[in-house]
Scaffold this motif. Structure first.
Motif, PDB file in Angstrom:
ATOM      1  N   ALA A  22      12.580  15.266  35.521  1.00 52.68           N
ATOM      2  CA  ALA A  22      12.215  15.255  36.943  1.00 52.68           C
ATOM      3  C   ALA A  22      10.724  15.516  37.123  1.00 52.68           C
ATOM      4  N   VAL A  23      10.173  16.464  36.390  1.00 53.62           N
ATOM      5  CA  VAL A  23       8.736  16.748  36.473  1.00 53.62           C
ATOM      6  C   VAL A  23       7.939  15.533  36.005  1.00 53.62           C
ATOM      7  N   GLY A  24       8.388  14.890  34.950  1.00 58.22           N
ATOM      8  CA  GLY A  24       7.712  13.688  34.455  1.00 58.22           C
ATOM      9  C   GLY A  24       7.725  12.571  35.484  1.00 58.22           C
ATOM     10  N   LEU A  27       5.177  13.299  38.184  1.00 56.89           N
ATOM     11  CA  LEU A  27       3.820  13.029  37.715  1.00 56.89           C
ATOM     12  C   LEU A  27       3.527  11.533  37.674  1.00 56.89           C
ATOM     13  N   VAL A  28       4.481  10.728  37.235  1.00 56.75           N
ATOM     14  CA  VAL A  28       4.296   9.276  37.202  1.00 56.75           C
ATOM     15  C   VAL A  28       4.147   8.731  38.622  1.00 56.75           C
ATOM     16  N   ALA A  29       4.978   9.205  39.546  1.00 62.43           N
ATOM     17  CA  ALA A  29       4.885   8.752  40.938  1.00 62.43           C
ATOM     18  C   ALA A  29       3.539   9.149  41.545  1.00 62.43           C
ATOM     19  N   GLY A  30       3.060  10.333  41.248  1.00 64.30           N
ATOM     20  CA  GLY A  30       1.747  10.768  41.727  1.00 64.30           C
ATOM     21  C   GLY A  30       0.630   9.912  41.158  1.00 64.30           C
ATOM     22  N   GLY A  31       0.745   9.557  39.897  1.00 67.35           N
ATOM     23  CA  GLY A  31      -0.253   8.691  39.273  1.00 67.35           C
ATOM     24  C   GLY A  31      -0.269   7.304  39.891  1.00 67.35           C
ATOM     25  N   LEU A  32       0.912   6.747  40.156  1.00 67.74           N
ATOM     26  CA  LEU A  32       0.997   5.437  40.810  1.00 67.74           C
ATOM     27  C   LEU A  32       0.419   5.488  42.219  1.00 67.74           C
ATOM     28  N   GLY A  33       0.695   6.561  42.932  1.00 67.02           N
ATOM     29  CA  GLY A  33       0.134   6.710  44.279  1.00 67.02           C
ATOM     30  C   GLY A  33      -1.379   6.811  44.253  1.00 67.02           C
ATOM     31  N   GLY A  34      -1.903   7.566  43.317  1.00 67.03           N
ATOM     32  CA  GLY A  34      -3.353   7.685  43.173  1.00 67.03           C
ATOM     33  C   GLY A  34      -4.002   6.357  42.803  1.00 67.03           C
ATOM     34  N   ALA A  35      -3.361   5.603  41.928  1.00 65.13           N
ATOM     35  CA  ALA A  35      -3.890   4.288  41.558  1.00 65.13           C
ATOM     36  C   ALA A  35      -3.874   3.337  42.748  1.00 65.13           C
TER      37      ALA A  35
END
Length: 123
Positions: A22-24, A27-35
C-alpha cells in the motif's frame, strides 16, 4: 500458554506485506501525479515562449500589414513546436495566441495555450 501465543502470531502473517504494498502504491501514485504536473507546466512554458517569440517576429513585419506579420509569426511559432491559433494586428501591435500539445500521462492528451503582444515602444 505457548499455543495461544503461536495462534496470535499466525493471525498477523502477511499484514506487513500488504502495508508495504500500500505504501509503495501511494508513492507510485504521487510520482505519477508529480510527473503530470511537471508536464503540464512544461507545456505551458513552451506555449508562452512560442507566443512571445512569434509576437516579436510578427512585430518586425507589422509595417508590411497583417498578412506578412502573421505569416512570420506563424513560422516562428511552428519552429518552437507550437501551433498558431490566432493572430491579429492592432495598429502596429501584433497579438498572437498559441497552443501546444501536452501529454502528462499515457493516453491523456491536453493542450496548453498562451498569448503575447508585441509592438513599438510608446513613450
Amino acid at each position: 500458554m505457548q499455543r495461544r501465543l503461536l495462534r496470535a502470531r499466525d493471525g498477523d502473517r502477511g499484514a506487513a506485506s500488504i502495508f508495504v504494498l500500500a505504501v509503495g502504491l501511494v508513492l507510485v501514485a504521487g510520482g505519477l501525479g508529480g510527473a503530470a504536473v511537471g508536464a503540464a507546466r512544461n507545456g505551458r512554458h513552451e506555449a508562452r515562449t512560442a507566443a512571445d517569440l512569434g509576437a516579436l517576429a510578427g512585430a518586425l513585419r507589422a509595417i508590411e500589414g497583417q498578412e506578412a506579420a502573421c505569416l512570420r509569426a506563424a513560422e516562428l511559432v511552428a519552429a518552437n513546436g507550437a501551433r498558431l491559433t490566432a493572430c491579429r494586428l492592432e495598429g502596429l501591435d501584433v497579438v498572437v495566441q498559441t497552443e501546444t500539445v501536452v501529454t502528462p500521462m499515457p493516453h491523456l492528451t491536453t493542450y496548453a495555450s498562451a498569448a503575447a503582444r508585441a509592438g513599438p515602444i510608446r513613450g
